[in-house]
Every structure is written in structure tokens, then in C-alpha cells.
Design a protein around this motif. Structure first.
Motif, PDB file in Angstrom:
ATOM      1  N   ARG A 138      -5.409   4.655  -3.360  1.00 13.06           N
ATOM      2  CA  ARG A 138      -6.748   4.048  -3.345  1.00 13.06           C
ATOM      3  C   ARG A 138      -7.053   3.338  -4.654  1.00 13.06           C
ATOM      4  O   ARG A 138      -7.690   2.284  -4.660  1.00 13.06           O
ATOM      5  CB  ARG A 138      -7.796   5.111  -3.036  1.00 13.06           C
ATOM      6  CG  ARG A 138      -7.691   5.598  -1.605  1.00 13.06           C
ATOM      7  CD  ARG A 138      -8.741   6.596  -1.252  1.00 13.06           C
ATOM      8  NE  ARG A 138      -8.605   6.993   0.151  1.00 13.06           N
ATOM      9  CZ  ARG A 138      -9.440   7.813   0.749  1.00 13.06           C
ATOM     10  NH1 ARG A 138     -10.466   8.331   0.096  1.00 13.06           N
ATOM     11  NH2 ARG A 138      -9.252   8.133   2.013  1.00 13.06           N
ATOM     12  N   ARG A 195       0.855  -1.185   0.000  1.00 12.74           N
ATOM     13  CA  ARG A 195       0.000   0.000   0.000  1.00 12.74           C
ATOM     14  C   ARG A 195       0.893   1.238   0.000  1.00 12.74           C
ATOM     15  O   ARG A 195       1.787   1.384   0.834  1.00 12.74           O
ATOM     16  CB  ARG A 195      -0.877   0.018   1.253  1.00 12.74           C
ATOM     17  CG  ARG A 195      -1.683   1.295   1.364  1.00 12.74           C
ATOM     18  CD  ARG A 195      -2.478   1.354   2.633  1.00 12.74           C
ATOM     19  NE  ARG A 195      -3.166   2.634   2.733  1.00 12.74           N
ATOM     20  CZ  ARG A 195      -4.084   2.902   3.624  1.00 12.74           C
ATOM     21  NH1 ARG A 195      -4.441   1.994   4.515  1.00 12.74           N
ATOM     22  NH2 ARG A 195      -4.658   4.078   3.647  1.00 12.74           N
ATOM     23  N   ARG A 225      -5.794  -0.101  -4.742  1.00  6.87           N
ATOM     24  CA  ARG A 225      -6.472  -1.046  -3.846  1.00  6.87           C
ATOM     25  C   ARG A 225      -7.854  -1.454  -4.354  1.00  6.87           C
ATOM     26  O   ARG A 225      -8.519  -2.273  -3.740  1.00  6.87           O
ATOM     27  CB  ARG A 225      -6.576  -0.443  -2.440  1.00  6.87           C
ATOM     28  CG  ARG A 225      -5.218  -0.423  -1.764  1.00  6.87           C
ATOM     29  CD  ARG A 225      -5.287   0.148  -0.373  1.00  6.87           C
ATOM     30  NE  ARG A 225      -5.198   1.606  -0.466  1.00  6.87           N
ATOM     31  CZ  ARG A 225      -5.799   2.445   0.364  1.00  6.87           C
ATOM     32  NH1 ARG A 225      -6.543   2.016   1.332  1.00  6.87           N
ATOM     33  NH2 ARG A 225      -5.648   3.734   0.213  1.00  6.87           N
ATOM     34  N   ASP A 277      -5.165   5.675   6.898  1.00 10.45           N
ATOM     35  CA  ASP A 277      -6.524   6.115   6.550  1.00 10.45           C
ATOM     36  C   ASP A 277      -6.839   7.462   7.185  1.00 10.45           C
ATOM     37  O   ASP A 277      -7.409   8.360   6.540  1.00 10.45           O
ATOM     38  CB  ASP A 277      -7.564   5.085   7.015  1.00 10.45           C
ATOM     39  CG  ASP A 277      -7.533   3.790   6.224  1.00 10.45           C
ATOM     40  OD1 ASP A 277      -6.956   3.759   5.111  1.00 10.45           O
ATOM     41  OD2 ASP A 277      -8.090   2.789   6.734  1.00 10.45           O
ATOM     42  N   GLU A 326      -4.855  10.189   5.402  1.00  7.13           N
ATOM     43  CA  GLU A 326      -5.470  10.467   4.095  1.00  7.13           C
ATOM     44  C   GLU A 326      -6.705  11.347   4.266  1.00  7.13           C
ATOM     45  O   GLU A 326      -6.899  12.312   3.516  1.00  7.13           O
ATOM     46  CB  GLU A 326      -5.853   9.177   3.391  1.00  7.13           C
ATOM     47  CG  GLU A 326      -4.700   8.428   2.786  1.00  7.13           C
ATOM     48  CD  GLU A 326      -5.132   7.151   2.080  1.00  7.13           C
ATOM     49  OE1 GLU A 326      -6.319   6.763   2.183  1.00  7.13           O
ATOM     50  OE2 GLU A 326      -4.278   6.534   1.426  1.00  7.13           O
TER      51      GLU A 326
END
Length: 95
Positions: free
Chosen positions: A86, A6, A89, A34, A37
Motif C-alpha cells: 500500500r 503491485r 501505491r 484487496d 489483504e
């Protein structure tokens, strides 16, 4: 088990990308990433509003415009890193 890297929302002091090797997105480092972000996206919205205000002000001087552009550039860099992370993913459909 799908082990992937990631892209994290920060870089090394030298400006290189940082990655997290993870099986899922529920670990502590994933949650921290997260949260960062989300903060970067919120900050981007605030910077965008400020830049629009500077651009709308005909009396804004070069210093204000340069500051707004500098902050907008920093925020754009953060938002693009979030988008790339993102996007990587998103599961790819099976053909």
C-alpha cells in the motif's frame, strides 16, 4: 498511463514475492488481492487478541506461548507485506 508493479499479498511456493502489472487497481486480480489483504488484516487482529490472552494467562505453558508467537510472526509478515504494497501505491507529491 502509469504502469506499475503491485506487490501481492502472497508469495510463490518458494517464498518469493509476487507482483501484478497493472494500469489501475480495478481489475479482477487487484480486487482479489484487496480481498486477501483485508482478510489478512482481520486475521492479524484476531491473532493479536489471542496472543494478548496467552500473555495475560500466567498459567499458559510453553506450547501455548510458542503457538501464539508463531501465529503472531506469520501475521506480522502478512501485515508488513500489505503495508509495503500500500505504501508503494501512495502517489508521490509533485515537487
Amino acid at each position: 498511463m502509469n504502469r506499475s508493479l503491485r506487490l501481492l499479498p502472497w508469495t510463490t511456493p518458494e517464498g518469493n514475492p509476487c507482483y501484478l502489472s497493472t494500469d489501475d487497481g480495478r481489475g479482477l486480480m487487484s480486487r482479489i488481492a484487496d480481498d486477501i489483504e483485508a482478510a489478512q488484516l482481520d486475521s492479524g487482529e484476531e491473532v493479536l487478541a489471542g496472543a494478548r490472552a496467552v500473555l495475560a494467562d500466567r498459567k499458559a505453558g510453553e506450547r501455548a506461548v510458542r503457538f501464539a508467537l508463531t501465529r503472531a510472526t506469520e501475521s506480522l509478515e502478512d501485515v508488513l507485506r500489505v503495508a509495503v504494497s500500500r505504501g508503494r501505491r501512495i502517489p508521490h507529491p509533485v515537487e
